[in-house]
Design a protein around this motif. Structure first.
Motif, PDB file in Angstrom:
ATOM      1  N   ARG A 445      30.192 -10.836  11.510  1.00 50.04           N
ATOM      2  CA  ARG A 445      28.823 -10.588  11.034  1.00 50.04           C
ATOM      3  C   ARG A 445      27.799 -11.359  11.856  1.00 50.04           C
ATOM      4  N   GLU A 446      28.168 -12.571  12.246  1.00 51.83           N
ATOM      5  CA  GLU A 446      27.224 -13.382  13.023  1.00 51.83           C
ATOM      6  C   GLU A 446      26.890 -12.754  14.370  1.00 51.83           C
ATOM      7  N   ARG A 447      27.771 -11.887  14.873  1.00 45.19           N
ATOM      8  CA  ARG A 447      27.565 -11.284  16.184  1.00 45.19           C
ATOM      9  C   ARG A 447      26.912  -9.909  16.113  1.00 45.19           C
ATOM     10  N   GLY A 449      23.963  -7.039  15.593  1.00 46.36           N
ATOM     11  CA  GLY A 449      22.592  -6.972  16.090  1.00 46.36           C
ATOM     12  C   GLY A 449      21.567  -7.197  14.983  1.00 46.36           C
ATOM     13  N   PRO A 450      20.294  -6.977  15.287  1.00 41.89           N
ATOM     14  CA  PRO A 450      19.224  -7.268  14.312  1.00 41.89           C
ATOM     15  C   PRO A 450      19.066  -6.218  13.223  1.00 41.89           C
ATOM     16  N   ASP A 451      19.787  -5.075  13.311  1.00 44.00           N
ATOM     17  CA  ASP A 451      19.641  -4.012  12.327  1.00 44.00           C
ATOM     18  C   ASP A 451      20.182  -4.478  10.976  1.00 44.00           C
ATOM     19  N   ALA A 452      19.293  -4.743  10.049  1.00 39.94           N
ATOM     20  CA  ALA A 452      19.700  -5.275   8.740  1.00 39.94           C
ATOM     21  C   ALA A 452      20.401  -4.224   7.889  1.00 39.94           C
TER      22      ALA A 452
END
Length: 509
Positions: A445-447, A449-452
């Motif tokens: 999860r930490e890796r 992208g910015p797509d929430a």
């Protein structure tokens, strides 16, 4: 007082421990005492050694002989100590210069005629000796090729006890006898894998097998008889890349202890494949047995594939024992004298019919099973075990229209798998993980992208109860693998959607 010393190696699981073998000759009534926690097979070495020395033409000391195996608190098992016991007794009786054998490791079983017979676990035993600074090793001639696989070992292969004694300067005639052949346990034959091109149709199932191979994911195939489940599972090892040097040594060591390794082919470079019958016992799958525990099918499949065909037919106790190795990648066999650890990081592949009659999925035939029978049959695979299986797909019966056109070969698919594995190796370099199937969900999860909203489908599945939190992590692992196969740096919404379908047998969340 006379004292002779030499070395041997005791194995506990795959861990080797150097054992100092001391023989003490005292002026007392003739006797032969073996101390140092020997098991029954090792205690019988007294009779084998005495007969072997007599057959060699050397004089047996007519004194009280005490042989100590140190450290005394370490349990010792098996006939591999025979040669070391004989050499220590001969050194104490001054059949040759005692100091010459003091720092040499001796491994081998003795026949009553003095011949040296091969033993299990030579590779890990010699590796432990070299790691302890003891590079000179004497083994049966049949085990010399296996012992020579250990870098840094100076190996001498001998056919008889007479050859060993002569090497240290004893005046003895050398008999001309054939090499004692090794006794291989079942499972040592390396079967050539079939080609994936033999599997016609089943595009979705073939894709699931490719994803499983690329990310090291566990796999469940559910479908009617004759749909190709067994063919797909047996071709999975051919899609996996060769083992690296460390993995090859580790896998070979397991098969050496199990007695299924043939040293003529060198280290095992290909991922192993184990497919036990559904009548197998828990000990045969996980490992065990009386005395020193031996590795089972789960450990022999380390870095490879463990395939359970007709999984609901396996005893529930067998299936439940797989939960620990699936989580931790190792098997721990506990005994009163201690615990033996064997590596067991395998890919589990389960194949199952949807119901006892096998017609519930895609056959076009009416299922004759009652709903209770269906639930009872498939319910033999427990929920906690299924929750640990990443890919779960249905394999319907193949229709004639699907037989048109050539299917991709193993070589073609393996090339894509290799590229995906290379991407994972670069991503997880410097971490304990090798493939996506081993990585915790938090790290994945930490890796992202910015797509929430990327994981909306996963979150909805968790909210509705169709996905557990462990299942959500499995979906995330699959999404990364799908992205790696497509050459993308991170998963997209489509990748997550396909991962959910692969996890839920195409039924969505």
């Amino acid at each position: 007082m006379a004292l002779g010393r030499t070395r041997a190696v005791g194995l506990v699981g795959l861990s080797g421990h150097v054992v100092e073998v001391e023989a003490h000759l005292a002026s007392a009534l003739p006797a032969f005492v073996l101390v140092g926690l020997p098991d029954a097979s090792l205690a019988e070495a007294r009779d084998r050694v005495r007969a072997a020395v007599g057959s060699t033409g050397l004089t047996w000391p007519n004194r009280r002989i005490t042989v100590n195996l140190s450290p005394a608190a370490l349990p010792k098992a098996g006939p591999a100590f025979d040669l070391a016991v004989a050499v220590s007794v001969l050194a104490a009786s001054e059949a040759f210069e005692p100091d010459r054998a003091a720092r040499v490791v001796h491994l081998g079983e003795l026949g009553l005629d003095g011949r040296l017979r091969p033993v299990r676990g030579v590779l890990p035993a010699v590796a432990a000796a070299v790691a302890a600074g003891l590079r000179d090793v004497v083994v049966p001639e049949a085990d010399a090729a296996e012992a020579a696989l250990v870098p840094g070992a100076r190996v001498v292969g001998c056919r008889t006890l007479a050859h060993v004694a002569h090497r240290y300067g004893a005046a003895v005639l050398l008999p001309d006898v054939p090499v004692a052949p090794p006794v291989r346990a079942a499972g040592g034959h390396r079967r050539p894998p079939g080609d994936l091109a033999d599997v016609l149709g089943q595009a979705e199932a073939r894709g699931a097998v490719e994803v499983a191979a690329a990310g090291g994911h566990h796999l469940l195939l559910v479908g009617p008889p004759g749909a190709g489940k067994t063919m797909l599972a047996s071709r999975l090892p051919g899609l996996l890349p060769d083992l690296d040097e460390a993995e090859a040594v580790e896998v070979t060591a397991v098969h050496s202890v199990a007695g299924t390794f043939d040293p003529e082919g060198g280290l095992l470079r290909r991922p192993p494949y184990e497919d036990p019958h559904h009548t197998a016992t828990p000990a045969s799958i996980i490992g065990g047995g009386s005395g020193q525990p031996r590795p089972g099918a789960a450990s022999r499949a380390h870095r490879g594939v463990l395939f359970l065909d007709e999984a609901p037919e396996f005893p529930t106790a067998v299936l439940q024992t797989l939960r620990q190795p699936l989580e931790h990648g190792e098997v721990v066999v506990h005994r009163a004298a201690g615990a033996a650890r064997y590596p067991a990081r395998f890919q589990l592949v389960l194949a199952a019919n949807p119901c006892p009659c096998g017609r519930a999925i895609g056959t076009g035939l009416a299922c004759s099973c009652r709903s209770l029978e269906r639930r009872r049959y498939f319910g033999k695979i427990s929920g906690p075990l299924l929750d640990r299986v990443d890919v779960q797909v249905e394999v319907p019966a193949v229709r004639r229209a699907e037989l048109v056109g050539a299917a991709e070969s193993t070589a073609t698919v393996a090339a894509r798998v290799a590229l995906a594995r290379a991407a994972q190796a670069a991503r997880w370099a410097g971490t304990p993980w090798r493939v996506n199937g081993e990585v915790p969900g938090r790290v994945l999860r930490e890796r992202l992208g910015p797509d929430a909203d990327l994981l909306d489908l996963v979150d909805q599945g968790v909210d509705r109860g169709t996905l557990t939190l462990r299942g959500a992590d499995r979906v995330l692992r699959l999404a990364w693998t799908v992205a790696d196969l497509a050459g993308r740096a991170a998963p997209t919404r489509d990748d997550v959607g396909r991962a959910v379908a692969l996890r839920t047998r195409g039924q969505g969340t």
